[in-house]
Write a protein that holds these residues in place. Structure first.
Motif, PDB file in Angstrom:
ATOM      1  N   ILE A  26       0.839  -1.357   0.034  1.00 19.81           N
ATOM      2  CA  ILE A  26      -0.070  -0.003  -0.176  1.00 19.81           C
ATOM      3  C   ILE A  26       0.851   1.289   0.068  1.00 19.81           C
ATOM      4  N   ASN A  27       1.970   1.236   0.985  1.00 18.72           N
ATOM      5  CA  ASN A  27       2.548   2.454   1.161  1.00 18.72           C
ATOM      6  C   ASN A  27       3.672   2.738  -0.223  1.00 18.72           C
ATOM      7  N   PHE A  28       4.072   1.555  -0.841  1.00 22.12           N
ATOM      8  CA  PHE A  28       4.807   1.460  -2.037  1.00 22.12           C
ATOM      9  C   PHE A  28       3.989   2.402  -3.157  1.00 22.12           C
TER      10      PHE A  28
ATOM     11  N   PRO B 261      15.668 -13.708 -13.785  1.00 23.66           N
ATOM     12  CA  PRO B 261      14.451 -13.434 -13.396  1.00 23.66           C
ATOM     13  C   PRO B 261      13.241 -13.895 -14.516  1.00 23.66           C
ATOM     14  N   GLN B 262      12.117 -14.191 -13.751  1.00 24.03           N
ATOM     15  CA  GLN B 262      10.925 -14.472 -14.693  1.00 24.03           C
ATOM     16  C   GLN B 262      10.415 -13.437 -15.047  1.00 24.03           C
ATOM     17  N   PHE B 263      10.505 -13.243 -16.577  1.00 21.77           N
ATOM     18  CA  PHE B 263      10.094 -11.986 -17.042  1.00 21.77           C
ATOM     19  C   PHE B 263       8.621 -11.564 -17.075  1.00 21.77           C
ATOM     20  N   ARG B 264       7.819 -12.677 -17.014  1.00 17.93           N
ATOM     21  CA  ARG B 264       6.473 -12.577 -17.154  1.00 17.93           C
ATOM     22  C   ARG B 264       5.870 -12.039 -15.642  1.00 17.93           C
ATOM     23  N   SER B 265       6.525 -11.926 -14.754  1.00 18.62           N
ATOM     24  CA  SER B 265       6.108 -11.357 -13.559  1.00 18.62           C
ATOM     25  C   SER B 265       6.071 -10.145 -13.513  1.00 18.62           C
ATOM     26  N   PRO B 266       4.711  -9.152 -13.136  1.00 20.24           N
ATOM     27  CA  PRO B 266       4.846  -7.663 -13.120  1.00 20.24           C
ATOM     28  C   PRO B 266       5.779  -7.197 -12.156  1.00 20.24           C
ATOM     29  N   LEU B 267       6.190  -7.970 -11.325  1.00 20.74           N
ATOM     30  CA  LEU B 267       7.216  -7.547 -10.174  1.00 20.74           C
ATOM     31  C   LEU B 267       8.473  -6.897 -11.013  1.00 20.74           C
ATOM     32  N   ILE B 268       8.810  -7.993 -11.949  1.00 21.54           N
ATOM     33  CA  ILE B 268       9.917  -7.847 -12.616  1.00 21.54           C
ATOM     34  C   ILE B 268       9.917  -6.311 -13.454  1.00 21.54           C
ATOM     35  N   TRP B 269       8.604  -6.071 -13.997  1.00 19.46           N
ATOM     36  CA  TRP B 269       8.273  -5.132 -14.785  1.00 19.46           C
ATOM     37  C   TRP B 269       8.636  -3.890 -13.878  1.00 19.46           C
ATOM     38  N   ASP B 270       8.098  -3.811 -12.565  1.00 18.56           N
ATOM     39  CA  ASP B 270       8.273  -2.839 -11.732  1.00 18.56           C
ATOM     40  C   ASP B 270       9.617  -2.672 -11.317  1.00 18.56           C
ATOM     41  N   VAL B 271      10.533  -3.676 -11.308  1.00 19.59           N
ATOM     42  CA  VAL B 271      11.888  -3.332 -11.208  1.00 19.59           C
ATOM     43  C   VAL B 271      12.332  -2.378 -12.141  1.00 19.59           C
ATOM     44  N   PHE B 272      12.063  -2.669 -13.270  1.00 19.63           N
ATOM     45  CA  PHE B 272      12.512  -1.850 -14.637  1.00 19.63           C
ATOM     46  C   PHE B 272      11.700  -0.529 -14.466  1.00 19.63           C
TER      47      PHE B 272
ATOM     48  N   SER C 287       1.265   2.671 -14.587  1.00 22.14           N
ATOM     49  CA  SER C 287       0.583   1.764 -15.221  1.00 22.14           C
ATOM     50  C   SER C 287       1.177   0.251 -15.064  1.00 22.14           C
ATOM     51  N   ILE C 288       2.465   0.306 -14.885  1.00 21.74           N
ATOM     52  CA  ILE C 288       3.084  -0.862 -14.527  1.00 21.74           C
ATOM     53  C   ILE C 288       2.568  -1.348 -12.991  1.00 21.74           C
ATOM     54  N   VAL C 289       2.712  -0.343 -12.362  1.00 19.42           N
ATOM     55  CA  VAL C 289       2.338  -0.791 -10.974  1.00 19.42           C
ATOM     56  C   VAL C 289       1.129  -1.326 -10.743  1.00 19.42           C
ATOM     57  N   SER C 290      -0.064  -0.597 -11.611  1.00 17.06           N
ATOM     58  CA  SER C 290      -1.204  -0.980 -11.414  1.00 17.06           C
ATOM     59  C   SER C 290      -1.354  -2.586 -11.994  1.00 17.06           C
TER      60      SER C 290
ATOM     61  N   HIS D 297      -8.441  -7.932 -10.853  1.00 22.34           N
ATOM     62  CA  HIS D 297      -8.235  -8.302 -12.201  1.00 22.34           C
ATOM     63  C   HIS D 297      -9.200  -7.327 -13.022  1.00 22.34           C
ATOM     64  N   ALA D 298      -8.634  -6.104 -13.349  1.00 26.18           N
ATOM     65  CA  ALA D 298      -9.522  -5.001 -14.047  1.00 26.18           C
ATOM     66  C   ALA D 298      -8.824  -4.332 -14.949  1.00 26.18           C
ATOM     67  N   THR D 299      -9.339  -4.393 -16.325  1.00 29.22           N
ATOM     68  CA  THR D 299      -8.380  -3.689 -17.193  1.00 29.22           C
ATOM     69  C   THR D 299      -8.554  -2.026 -17.149  1.00 29.22           C
ATOM     70  N   ILE D 300      -9.232  -1.481 -16.194  1.00 32.25           N
ATOM     71  CA  ILE D 300      -9.438  -0.095 -15.968  1.00 32.25           C
ATOM     72  C   ILE D 300      -8.271   0.418 -15.026  1.00 32.25           C
ATOM     73  N   PHE D 301      -7.439  -0.341 -14.515  1.00 33.30           N
ATOM     74  CA  PHE D 301      -6.329  -0.224 -13.622  1.00 33.30           C
ATOM     75  C   PHE D 301      -5.397   0.836 -14.232  1.00 33.30           C
ATOM     76  N   PRO D 302      -4.829   0.519 -15.248  1.00 32.67           N
ATOM     77  CA  PRO D 302      -3.677   1.598 -15.690  1.00 32.67           C
ATOM     78  C   PRO D 302      -3.936   2.942 -15.754  1.00 32.67           C
ATOM     79  N   PRO D 303      -5.195   3.162 -16.703  1.00 31.62           N
ATOM     80  CA  PRO D 303      -5.396   4.998 -16.485  1.00 31.62           C
ATOM     81  C   PRO D 303      -5.855   5.344 -15.085  1.00 31.62           C
ATOM     82  N   TYR D 304      -6.332   4.466 -14.447  1.00 25.82           N
ATOM     83  CA  TYR D 304      -7.139   4.882 -13.293  1.00 25.82           C
ATOM     84  C   TYR D 304      -5.961   5.342 -12.098  1.00 25.82           C
ATOM     85  N   PHE D 305      -4.856   4.264 -12.239  1.00 26.69           N
ATOM     86  CA  PHE D 305      -3.949   4.411 -11.486  1.00 26.69           C
ATOM     87  C   PHE D 305      -3.172   5.671 -11.788  1.00 26.69           C
ATOM     88  N   VAL D 306      -3.000   6.032 -13.191  1.00 24.45           N
ATOM     89  CA  VAL D 306      -2.152   7.202 -13.462  1.00 24.45           C
ATOM     90  C   VAL D 306      -2.803   8.314 -13.129  1.00 24.45           C
ATOM     91  N   ALA D 307      -4.047   8.541 -13.148  1.00 20.65           N
ATOM     92  CA  ALA D 307      -4.870   9.689 -12.778  1.00 20.65           C
ATOM     93  C   ALA D 307      -4.896   9.730 -11.263  1.00 20.65           C
TER      94      ALA D 307
END
Lengths: 752, 464
Positions: B84-86, B158-169, B243-246, B258-268
């Motif tokens: 949450i804090n992250f 690393p396991q590149f399919r994991s969003p946590l790896i995308w987060d790192v980048f 977007s990646i964080v979302s 599991h919602a497609t609205i997350f990226p724009p909603y997170f950016v806003a």
């Protein structure tokens, strides 16, 4: 009372088509319960295409039990009402007794009796150990009237060498001790200072004995009050012999040298008699004397190999009924307290065993405590909630106990479990729960009537592993009646949403040369006994986390029994569902692990590489079945020396910060594969038994290669009853379930 | 007295700079924050922030000694306050990048006086954010480098399919670019400070930091080009990082995640939270250092409008979550939303609606947008609301997912509070330190504003 002599009753559930339990938890308690469970479950195996010939179980019970959850019809009655009910059944069947009282369940009773009568010689009535002699006498009479004697019920001589009324004998001893007539007392095992009924005042009397010697595996309450404490060898450390419930002799064989120089009770007695032989020689020489033919050595090796001495079961004998059913007693009006041995720690002897303390008790799913179980209706009347502390008084004694509301418990009654509140159990068991022996009396050890319960206003935290009791309409445990199944075998699949065949980009997981491991769990056989959970814990070095961590929701069991209630909470349908890892073919956990610590094997296992795990817990979050377990703290005790011997050397001991879960006992798979290779043969179906499967008394769990169409598991998975849970997520679980079927009496419309 | 107040031209926006500013006053005023004697108030603020910072040290140390079990986590709630804090901190960082990059590209001059501390805020917020994913792992000592794709003899990647790896980048790139962009902008100002510094040591330090800046035309040319390029690089990052964080959530199959609205909603949401934090920090700095001429009513008004706009997008997101829970006809989604709205954590949900949707509607009123105290209060509500939003996404989704048998409650512990408060302490400590040693408002860009303004004035008088 019924027979005029001491005999052993043997029940043959495999032959019984209609079963009535009069407050007997015959699948869970008692020496023969494992056999009973297996045989009852055998009578409920249903195969597609064959006429389903299921038995039908009626359970009248004073506290929710595994047997009750397994039954087709369950009737909660107060313990004291069971006698009246039994008399009513007997009267309807033409047995000469009065005082019958169906407690307002006439329809139920009449349908039951009609059904029993229609199954002469193929029905079975069993009375609970906690019920008074009259109920047992009536059960014998009913079995006799139904022509069951010699068919589903037989009699043998007692297994005990010299049967005595042990409670009366203990009472006599207490009196003698308090009168100073006993100068030397040797206590062989046991712990009477703790578990003798409260009215005997055993502890005070014991201290009047001049010399007190205790032989025991731990320095328990009795040892503390003794002059001498002798270390007792564990059954796995000593030679001996014993008889099973049917009289079959088994040679007790040690697995290790005594760790702490202990002696068995037999050795101690032999030493006192001046018998200087080693215990091995003593046992062997005795059986040599019994052996008539030549070549004893071969026979002895066979005994040891098979684990039993052949043909030593006691022969069937005939008995004559006395037709004495006692004076009918009235059901008590007031609050009634049932005393039960604890389902996990028994009479308290296993109180210092962390595995058993942390094993969730059937139905309540409580760990690390006993509680006063009451019906939802009683709770409502008294304004009680889970964890409220009450003072429970009976027989002029009282204890403080926390409340736990048990759906399906009869109203106006309380069930307490013995074995808790120990003061000298050891560092695990001391001070766990409350001591219910404090309310028990020798006259009526299993039920105390005219009890009272008052709310103290205090609360006490109870560590339950399952907070939510409803399935919320989700098709997790699927069940139907056997009629529905016969008319419409596909009904199970209409309860969920299986993804279509085009739901996958790839279908390559099956396409490898090796095996494809899978598991099928027959919910029609599971009675929720928990054996799988402990077997798994032992096999896989799963740590015990303690009450605080269970309260935090961090128990570690790899296979758990989920329990759900459905319908009216006064008498709900009870469902048990063992849940190990589903080993999904499309495993959601694997996708999200950033370091690839959980990966798929070619044989379809969802493997954990503990060394690679960094502990993000993402896999667990994304696991829809929530079967993953995390080492939030350093749970493994690496200090205690004896635990090092206890662990399975083929399984990694996990440290802090690592995720773990069911592996289908991958170490056993590897061992079997190596063995097959060494013997230059293929792996056969049945070479591998997972720990949970091996421990299951009812063969509910079957594991094997699902690609081999002749394997047991593949055949089960081909059944119409086979379904996966949450398959709509397209996880393609390798663990699937066979739907539960009930066989209700059409004349009893409502469940129960 | 005497001359009537000038009539405002309604077609012209309010000025971005107060009246009467010259090159000299700008330089004097802004560098004086650093070169003047240390104010007692600053020392007191440092002490308080430093004390809170110690909570971070304590909480992190105990965490490393005992493990994540000191927090309220369990199975099923495998993520709690740390995640949450992250997300909260990462979101806060976004305003800085938005102001410095996107508004630069859009030639919004009002950004000049707030971009410096907004960028600093970004850097420190991302630092705070970065601590959590590492500390939340079970074994941070290996997580620290196993998530990086480094060549090794075992060929384990690393396991590149994991969003946590995308987060790192995503977060790594974001931090690096933000830091460089921030430093680049500081170079001309460091040169100013070097020239104004009286003490030998400060001369050397600012001298080194200014990297030989002499203000030549070539320097300025290179600077402008580099700033423009970095702004171009940063712009997609504003959108990509959150977007990646979302995706950490929306890639998961948990209802509520599991919602497609997350990226724009997170950016806003990130921009929303970021502007709230800019105001939370900017308004007190403006007050204590008397920077009303540089952070003017125009700034407050604009920031209020941005918050109102992004707040409405976030509210739309909440509404869509409710709609899709119903429209999907999935019993799991439906139960999740019912549980979120009326379940054991419903208090949190309605507080979120109050903080993020109801109260910010006051920003429709111009007087509120121009009132520093009003804005401050609203921005505090938004800070809290955005934290609650992440709490609801993380905790209420996990605590009751697919298998009712596994449902459980999540209760935070004092160590959860300790680490969170500790990072706030760290953030404040760094901000307060920053105010004192680096120009909190971009000196040379304000001088540019002065130049533009005088040019404008000349043109205006010539027109007369």
């Amino acid at each position: 009372m019924a027979l005029g002599e001491v005999v052993e009753t043997q029940y043959h559930f495999e032959k019984a088509k209609r079963i009535l339990s009069l407050d007997a938890d015959f699948m869970e308690s008692g020496a023969a319960s494992v056999r009973h469970a297996r045989h009852v479950a055998l009578g409920r195996k249903v195969i597609d295409g064959q006429k389903a010939d299921m038995n039908r179980i009626y359970a009248v019970e004073s506290t929710p039990s595994n047997t009750g959850s397994f039954a087709d019809h369950r009737l909660p009655l107060k313990a004291s009402q069971v006698e009246g009910f039994a008399r009513a059944v007997a009267t309807t069947l033409g047995i000469n007794t009065t005082g019958g009282n169906s407690a307002g369940h006439d329809t139920w009773l009449n349908a039951l009796v009609k059904d029993l009568a229609a199954h002469q010689g193929a029905s079975l009535v069993i009375a609970g150990d906690h019920q008074p002699p009259a109920v047992h006498a009536l059960a014998h009479a009913i079995n006799n009237a139904l022509g069951n004697v010699g068919e589903t019920v037989t009699y043998t001589d007692p297994v005990e060498a010299e049967p005595t009324n042990q409670c009366a004998s203990l009472k006599d001893l207490s009196v003698d001790m308090s009168e100073g007539k006993v100068s030397l007392l040797v206590v062989l095992g046991g712990n009477p200072v703790y578990n003798a009924p409260a009215d005997l005042n055993f502890a005070a009397a014991y201290q009047k004995v001049t010399t007190r010697i205790h032989l025991g595996q731990s320095q328990n309450e009795t040892a503390r009050l003794s002059h001498w404490h002798l270390p007792e060898a564990h059954a796995l450390e000593a030679w001996g012999d014993t008889r099973a419930f049917d009289g079959t002799v088994s040679i007790v064989q040690p697995l290790i040298e005594p760790l702490y120089g202990g002696k068995s009770a037999a050795e101690l007695v032999a030493m006192m008699l001046g018998d200087g032989r080693a215990d091995y020689d003593r046992v062997k020489e005795y059986w040599q004397e019994q052996y008539k033919d030549s070549d004893f050595e071969t026979a002895w090796q066979t005994y040891l190999h098979d684990g039993l001495v052949p043909d030593t079961a006691l022969p069937e004998r005939s008995v004559s009924l006395t037709e004495n059913y006692g004076t009918p007693s009235q059901a008590s009006e007031g609050l009634e307290v049932n005393f039960r041995l604890d389902p996990t720690i028994g009479d308290g002897r296993y109180a210092n065993n962390g595995w058993l303390q942390e094993l969730p008790k059937p139905h309540t799913r409580l760990t690390w405590d006993n509680a006063a179980l009451i019906a939802p209706a009683t709770a409502e009347v008294m304004g009680l909630q889970n964890g409220d502390v009450v003072v429970l008084s009976a027989n002029n004694r009282s204890v403080e106990a926390p409340i736990w509301i048990a759906p399906g418990h009869p109203a106006n009654a309380v069930t307490v479990h013995l074995g808790f509140g120990r003061t000298a159990a050891g560092r695990v068991g001391n001070g766990v729960g409350f001591n219910a022996y404090a309310l028990q009396t020798s006259d009526s050890p299993w039920v105390a009537s005219n009890a009272s319960m008052t709310k103290t206003g205090q609360t006490y935290p109870l560590a339950c592993t399952q907070d939510h009791h409803s399935m919320e309409g989700r098709a997790l445990v699927r069940s139907g009646t056997v009629d529905e199944y016969e008319k419409h075998p596909h009904f199970v699949h209409e309860m969920g949403h299986d993804p279509g065949p085009d739901a996958n980009f790839f279908d390559g997981i099956h396409d490898n040369d090796g095996k494809a491991w899978g598991m099928a769990i027959d919910l029609n056989s599971c009675n929720g006994c928990n054996a799988c959970t402990v077997a798994c814990q032992s096999e896989n070095n799963i740590p015990v986390v303690g009450k605080d961590e269970v309260l935090n929701g961090r128990e570690m069991h790899w296979i758990r029994i989920d329990r759900y209630y459905k319908g009216d909470l006064d008498n709900p349908e009870l469902y048990n569902q063992p849940v190990p890892c589903m080993q999904c073919e499309n495993a959601p956990c694997e996708l999200v692990c950033p370091v690839g610590a959980t990966v798929h094997s070619a044989e379809g296992l969802n493997d954990m590489a503990y060394n690679r795990c960094v502990g993000t817990r993402y896999c667990s979050n994304n696991c829809p079945y929530k079967v993953r377990r995390f080492n939030f703290l350093h749970y493994t005790d690496e200090e205690t020396q004896s635990f090092k011997l206890q662990r399975n050397p083929n399984v990694t001991v996990r440290g802090r910060g690592v995720m773990e879960k069911c592996t289908y006992c991958v170490q056993r798979i590897s061992a079997a594969r190596i063995e097959a290779k060494v013997e230059d043969r293929e792996l056969n179906d049945g070479d591998i038994t997972t720990a949970c499967q091996g421990a299951c008394p009812t063969d509910a769990i079957v594991f094997g290669d699902i690609k081999d169409p002749n394997s047991h598991v593949a055949k089960l998975k081909a059944q119409q009853r086979n379904y996966g849970i949450l398959t709509e997520l397209n996880t393609k679980p390798r663990t699937t379930y066979l739907a539960r079927l009930t066989n209700p009496n059409p004349e009893i419309s409502q469940h129960g | 007295m005497g001359s009537p107040a000038p009539i405002k031209d309604p077609t012209m926006p309010a000025p971005v700079l107060g009246p009467g500013q010259t090159y000299t006053t700008v330089t004097q005023k802004l560098s004086a924050i650093i070169t003047s004697r240390t104010p007692l108030g600053w020392i007191a603020a440092m002490l308080i922030a430093g004390a809170i910072l110690q909570l971070l040290m304590l909480s992190a140390t105990w965490l490393l000694i005992k493990g994540t079990g000191i927090w309220g986590l369990n199975i099923p709630v495998g993520w709690g306050w740390a995640i949450i804090n992250f997300v909260w901190w990462i979101g806060i960082g976004h305003a800085g990048t938005l102001i410095s990059a996107i508004l630069l590209l859009m030639r919004q001059q009002w950004r000049n006086s707030i971009n410096r501390f907004a960028e600093a805020m970004t850097i420190f917020a991302v630092m705070c954010a970065g601590m959590f994913p590492l500390l939340h792992t079970g074994r941070p000592w290996v997580a620290a480098y196993w998530l990086l794709p480094y060549p090794n003899t075992m060929s384990v990647w690393p396991q590149f399919r994991s969003p946590l790896i995308w987060d790192v980048f995503a977060v790594g790139t974001y931090f690096t670019v933000s830091l460089i962009f921030w430093y680049l902008g500081l170079i001309p100002d460091f040169a100013t400070l070097r020239d104004k510094a009286k003490h030998k040591i400060s001369q050397i330090i600012y001298g080194v930091l200014s990297m030989g800046w002499r203000g030549s035309a070539k320097h300025w040319f290179n600077y402008e080009m580099a700033a423009l390029l970095l702004a171009g690089v940063s712009t997609p990052l504003v959108l990509s990082v959150h977007s990646i964080v979302s995706l950490d959530f929306s890639v998961g199959l948990i209802p509520g995640w599991h919602a497609t609205i997350f990226p724009p909603y997170f950016v806003a949401g990130a921009v929303y939270a970021g502007f709230a934090m800019v105001l939370t920090l900017g308004l007190p700095i403006r007050y204590f250092y008397g920077l009303h001429d540089y952070i003017t009513d125009r700034h407050l008004n604009n920031m209020g409008k941005v918050m109102l706009a992004t707040g409405l997008i976030v509210a739309y997101g909440y509404a869509m979550e409710q709609f899709f829970a119903w429209y999907s006809a999935s019993p799991y989604e439906g139960y999740m939303m019912q549980n979120r709205t009326f379940g054991p954590y419903s208090g949190t949900y309605w507080s979120l609606i109050l903080c993020n949707v109801a109260i910010p509607q006051l920003l429709w009123i111009k007087q509120v947008r121009l009132s520093p105290s009003g804005l401050f209060i609203i921005s505090m509500f938004i800070n809290v609301g955005m934290w609650l939003e992440r709490f609801i996404i993380v905790v209420t989704s996990l605590h009751r997912d697919f298998m009712p048998s596994s449902w459980d409650m999540y209760h935070s512990t004092p160590w959860d509070w300790g680490l969170y408060a500790g990072t706030i302490g760290f953030f404040l400590f760094m901000m307060i330190l920053f105010i004192r040693v680096m120009p909190v408002i971009n000196i040379f860009e304000i001088r540019q504003l002065v130049a533009n303004k005088s040019k404008h004035a000349e043109t205006a008088s010539a027109d007369d």
